[in-house]
Design an enzyme around this catalytic site. Structure first.
Site, PDB file in Angstrom:
ATOM      1  N   LYS A 167       0.842  -1.213   0.000  1.00  0.00           N
ATOM      2  CA  LYS A 167       0.000   0.000   0.000  1.00  0.00           C
ATOM      3  C   LYS A 167       0.866   1.247   0.000  1.00  0.00           C
ATOM      4  CE  LYS A 167      -4.357  -1.204   0.203  1.00  0.00           C
ATOM      5  NZ  LYS A 167      -5.747  -1.004   0.512  1.00  0.00           N
ATOM      6  N   ASP A 262     -10.215  -0.280   4.443  1.00  0.00           N
ATOM      7  CA  ASP A 262     -11.171  -1.322   4.024  1.00  0.00           C
ATOM      8  C   ASP A 262     -12.602  -0.830   4.181  1.00  0.00           C
ATOM      9  OD1 ASP A 262      -9.108  -3.384   3.626  1.00  0.00           O
ATOM     10  OD2 ASP A 262      -8.792  -2.995   5.748  1.00  0.00           O
TER      11      ASP A 262
HETATM   12  P1  NAD Z   1     -15.472  -9.006   6.135  1.00  0.00           P
HETATM   13  O1  NAD Z   1     -14.924 -10.268   6.650  1.00  0.00           O
HETATM   14  O2  NAD Z   1     -15.547  -7.830   7.039  1.00  0.00           O
HETATM   15  O3  NAD Z   1     -16.942  -9.262   5.548  1.00  0.00           O
HETATM   16  C1  NAD Z   1     -17.322 -10.314   4.710  1.00  0.00           C
HETATM   17  C2  NAD Z   1     -18.840 -10.394   4.732  1.00  0.00           C
HETATM   18  O4  NAD Z   1     -19.269 -11.286   3.715  1.00  0.00           O
HETATM   19  C3  NAD Z   1     -19.440 -10.905   6.042  1.00  0.00           C
HETATM   20  O5  NAD Z   1     -20.542 -10.100   6.372  1.00  0.00           O
HETATM   21  C4  NAD Z   1     -19.919 -12.313   5.693  1.00  0.00           C
HETATM   22  O6  NAD Z   1     -21.041 -12.703   6.451  1.00  0.00           O
HETATM   23  C5  NAD Z   1     -20.310 -12.121   4.243  1.00  0.00           C
HETATM   24  N1  NAD Z   1     -20.387 -13.346   3.448  1.00  0.00           N
HETATM   25  C6  NAD Z   1     -19.572 -14.414   3.459  1.00  0.00           C
HETATM   26  N2  NAD Z   1     -19.990 -15.325   2.567  1.00  0.00           N
HETATM   27  C7  NAD Z   1     -21.081 -14.805   1.960  1.00  0.00           C
HETATM   28  C8  NAD Z   1     -21.957 -15.254   0.946  1.00  0.00           C
HETATM   29  N3  NAD Z   1     -21.795 -16.430   0.386  1.00  0.00           N
HETATM   30  N4  NAD Z   1     -22.974 -14.434   0.562  1.00  0.00           N
HETATM   31  C9  NAD Z   1     -23.159 -13.232   1.130  1.00  0.00           C
HETATM   32  N5  NAD Z   1     -22.359 -12.762   2.103  1.00  0.00           N
HETATM   33  C10 NAD Z   1     -21.335 -13.534   2.513  1.00  0.00           C
HETATM   34  O7  NAD Z   1     -14.593  -8.647   4.862  1.00  0.00           O
HETATM   35  P2  NAD Z   1     -14.494  -7.247   4.107  1.00  0.00           P
HETATM   36  O8  NAD Z   1     -13.390  -6.444   4.685  1.00  0.00           O
HETATM   37  O9  NAD Z   1     -15.824  -6.617   4.014  1.00  0.00           O
HETATM   38  O10 NAD Z   1     -13.986  -7.735   2.685  1.00  0.00           O
HETATM   39  C11 NAD Z   1     -14.791  -8.584   1.887  1.00  0.00           C
HETATM   40  C12 NAD Z   1     -14.165  -8.722   0.517  1.00  0.00           C
HETATM   41  O11 NAD Z   1     -14.127  -7.474  -0.137  1.00  0.00           O
HETATM   42  C13 NAD Z   1     -12.728  -9.245   0.533  1.00  0.00           C
HETATM   43  O12 NAD Z   1     -12.559 -10.197  -0.482  1.00  0.00           O
HETATM   44  C14 NAD Z   1     -11.902  -8.030   0.226  1.00  0.00           C
HETATM   45  O13 NAD Z   1     -10.710  -8.343  -0.455  1.00  0.00           O
HETATM   46  C15 NAD Z   1     -12.831  -7.262  -0.673  1.00  0.00           C
HETATM   47  N6  NAD Z   1     -12.520  -5.836  -0.699  1.00  0.00           N
HETATM   48  C16 NAD Z   1     -12.345  -5.255  -1.927  1.00  0.00           C
HETATM   49  C17 NAD Z   1     -12.020  -3.923  -2.004  1.00  0.00           C
HETATM   50  C18 NAD Z   1     -11.875  -3.296  -3.358  1.00  0.00           C
HETATM   51  O14 NAD Z   1     -11.901  -3.937  -4.335  1.00  0.00           O
HETATM   52  N7  NAD Z   1     -11.732  -2.024  -3.488  1.00  0.00           N
HETATM   53  C19 NAD Z   1     -11.827  -3.189  -0.853  1.00  0.00           C
HETATM   54  C20 NAD Z   1     -12.014  -3.805   0.390  1.00  0.00           C
HETATM   55  C21 NAD Z   1     -12.376  -5.135   0.451  1.00  0.00           C
END
Ligand code: NAD
Length: 544
Positions: A167, A262
């Protein structure tokens, strides 16, 4: 650096901040005692760039390219940033997602030299001392993780260091922040990763995570020590699990200049992408219903910022909340559920429970799907076809990282929606040809936001970072998307414009800090010029 204080001989060759390798001039070789320590032929930086690019492109795998690039960063930082800045589209997937994910998974095995600062539970009571060991005194940006939720890969413990390192490389490459003021930090409180606990080459403490008051005290000590040793530095929280991310942000956001990328960075990049997508679909945020797959840091962060944007347009809070619907791993987030974590409650609506995502789409008829579940394949063919039946131009953002975790691929989204969807992803996808048309998927990469926000904070010496900072940054980013980008389906500007875009975001952020009384330095006569002066250029300076 003054000529008299410059290290000489092998010492300067071994200092990545000063080393120029074969580009040291005849005069420098004479005055710095380099005669004989370098081959006689002097190369220009352009020639060195060509050599680096040829070497990278020859490597058989991306992880080998990552190792090569980190080694270059360790030996000649200026050349590393020249290559990364000028070839950002090619280099970003190597120094960041998706390759950085694999690098973190294999960190102990590909380990060459330490980068960044490791603070462990064993350092309790001495964190300020550890911070003082950092060799550069003027730190202004810190990215810190505890490695518990690395991308969508879970708990990688101390091996998560690849993320703050990556980052901060992007802060420099995309925002022009001087690498000398950047500090990557990993707080090692143990790991629950069974494979790492049993791996003799794992680089962190081989013990289970410290939790509860001992964890909170270590984090508190870190924040206090960081303020003492590097006063006013911006602290970016990165890849903490959501059990800690929300409460740490709530605890420190009004006290320290910090944000959680995030939650807040993701929100700004997603909102900017939504605004661009709406220019394509010809609708407004006010008349949308958005269905989020994933109710974690990213989902709630985006939801909160969409609510803030709608309230800015005159909606009440409850009207704004009614536009955002969430699914988690147990189904639709509704009021009657008794298992909801605190951060989900504001988005729990009055609705009968729905366990199945397809049924949720049919019941809610959303205009946009935002995937932030970390669950690969959750935008199945049936899901994409269902939203395409409801909308002429459905918006589909598959934001989960790395690539293997994406809710669907770009190709799948365009094929299953018959080329009608507006698509963006978290990790990069190559352009897709469908029905004789070329679609360029937008990458909803946070690198569009945090470097500009950081530069704006530096340019104003802002005391705090607020939600309004991110709303402002999102607007500035959306304003940089041209009609020609939208024509190919791209909802973000091309990455090769990123430094220009970051400077625009920085201007908006710094200007806001001044208007809101958060700036701790006077408004300069020309803010744009002040920002330009801060921007680091990866070119060699003449030492002699
Ligand atoms: P987190 O662990 O805080 O949240 C994940 C959520 O997804 C939880 O609420 C969980 O219950 C839910 N979940 C799991 N399986 C599921 C399903 N099958 N259907 C619906 N919901 C489901 O994680 P986060 O920090 O929110 O990150 C989630 C994803 O987003 C990660 O893969 C991360 O890399 C990605 N992300 C992408 C970006 C970007 O592209 N700009 C930025 C941040 C996070």
């Amino acid at each position: 650096m003054k000529k008299e204080t410059l290290p000489r001989g092998v010492e300067i060759l071994h200092d990545p901040c000063l080393n120029k390798g074969t580009a040291f001039t005849e005069r420098e070789r004479d005055t710095l005692g380099l005669r004989g320590l370098l081959p006689p032929r002097i190369h220009t930086q352009d020639e060195q760039v060509d050599r680096v690019l040829a070497n990278i492109r020859k490597k058989p795998t991306d992880i080998e390219r990552y190792i090569f690039l980190i080694a270059l960063q360790d030996r000649n930082e200026t050349l590393f940033y020249r290559v990364v800045t000028e070839h950002i589209e090619e280099m970003m997937p190597l120094i960041y997602t998706p390759t950085v994910g694999q690098a973190c998974q294999e960190y102990g095995h590909i380990f060459r030299r330490p980068r960044g600062l490791f603070i462990s539970v064993a350092d309790r009571g001495h964190v300020a001392e550890v911070l003082r060991n950092w060799p550069h005194p003027g730190v202004r940006v810190i990215v810190v993780t505890d490695g518990e939720r690395i991308l969508g890969l879970g708990d990688l413990g101390a091996a998560g260091m690849g993320i703050p390192v990556g980052k901060l490389s992007l802060y420099t490459a995309c925002g022009g922040i001087d690498p000398a003021v950047c500090l990557p930090v990993t707080i090692d409180v143990g790991t629950e990763n069974e494979a790492f606990l049993g791996d003799p080459l794992y680089i962190g403490l081989r013990q289970r995570r410290t939790r509860g008051p001992a964890y909170d005290e270590l984090i508190e000590e870190f924040f206090t020590a960081a303020e003492e040793v590097f006063p006013g530095a911006l602290i970016q929280l990165e890849d903490f699990a959501n059990r800690n991310a929300f409460r740490l942000l709530a605890k420190y956001r009004d006290r320290v200049c910090c944000f959680d990328d995030d939650i807040q960075g993701t929100a700004a990049v997603a909102l900017a992408g939504l605004w661009s997508a709406l220019r394509i679909t010809g609708r407004t945020l006010r008349d949308q219903r958005i269905l989020f797959f994933g109710t974690g840091e990213a989902g709630i962060g985006i939801g909160d910022l969409v609510v803030a944007a709608l309230m800015d347009e005159g909606f009440t809070e409850s009207e704004a909340h009614a536009r955002c619907w969430f699914l988690d791993s147990k189904g639709l987030v509704v009021k009657s559920r008794s298992d909801l974590a605190r951060h989900k409650v504001a988005f729990a609506h009055d609705h009968p429970p729905v366990a199945n995502p397809l049924a949720a789409i049919e019941a809610l008829r959303p205009a946009a799907l935002i995937g932030v579940s970390g669950h690969a394949g959750s935008f199945s063919k049936e899901i994409v076809e269902a939203i395409t039946r409801i909308n002429e131009r459905p918006i589909i953002f598959a934001l989960s990282n790395p690539t293997a975790m994406a809710e669907c691929t770009a190709e799948e989204a365009y094929a299953w929606s018959d080329g009608r969807c507006v698509f963006a992803s978290g990790s990069p996808f190559a352009p897709v040809t469908f029905g004789g048309k070329i679609f360029v998927p937008g990458q909803g990469n946070n690198a569009y936001i945090f470097p500009g926000v950081g530069l704006g904070v530096l340019a104003s010496s802002s005391r705090l970072v607020t939600d309004e900072t991110f709303l402002t940054a999102a607007r500035a980013l959306a304003g940089e998307v041209a009609e020609s980008d939208l024509a190919t389906g791209r909802v973000y500007p091309p990455l090769n414009r990123i430094r220009e875009v970051s400077a625009k975001i920085a201007f908006a952020v710094a200007d806001l800090a001044h208007r809101r009384g958060l700036a701790t330095e006077p408004m300069p006569p020309d803010l744009a010029e002040r920002i330009q002066q801060l921007i680091y250029q990866p070119h060699y300076v003449e030492y002699a």
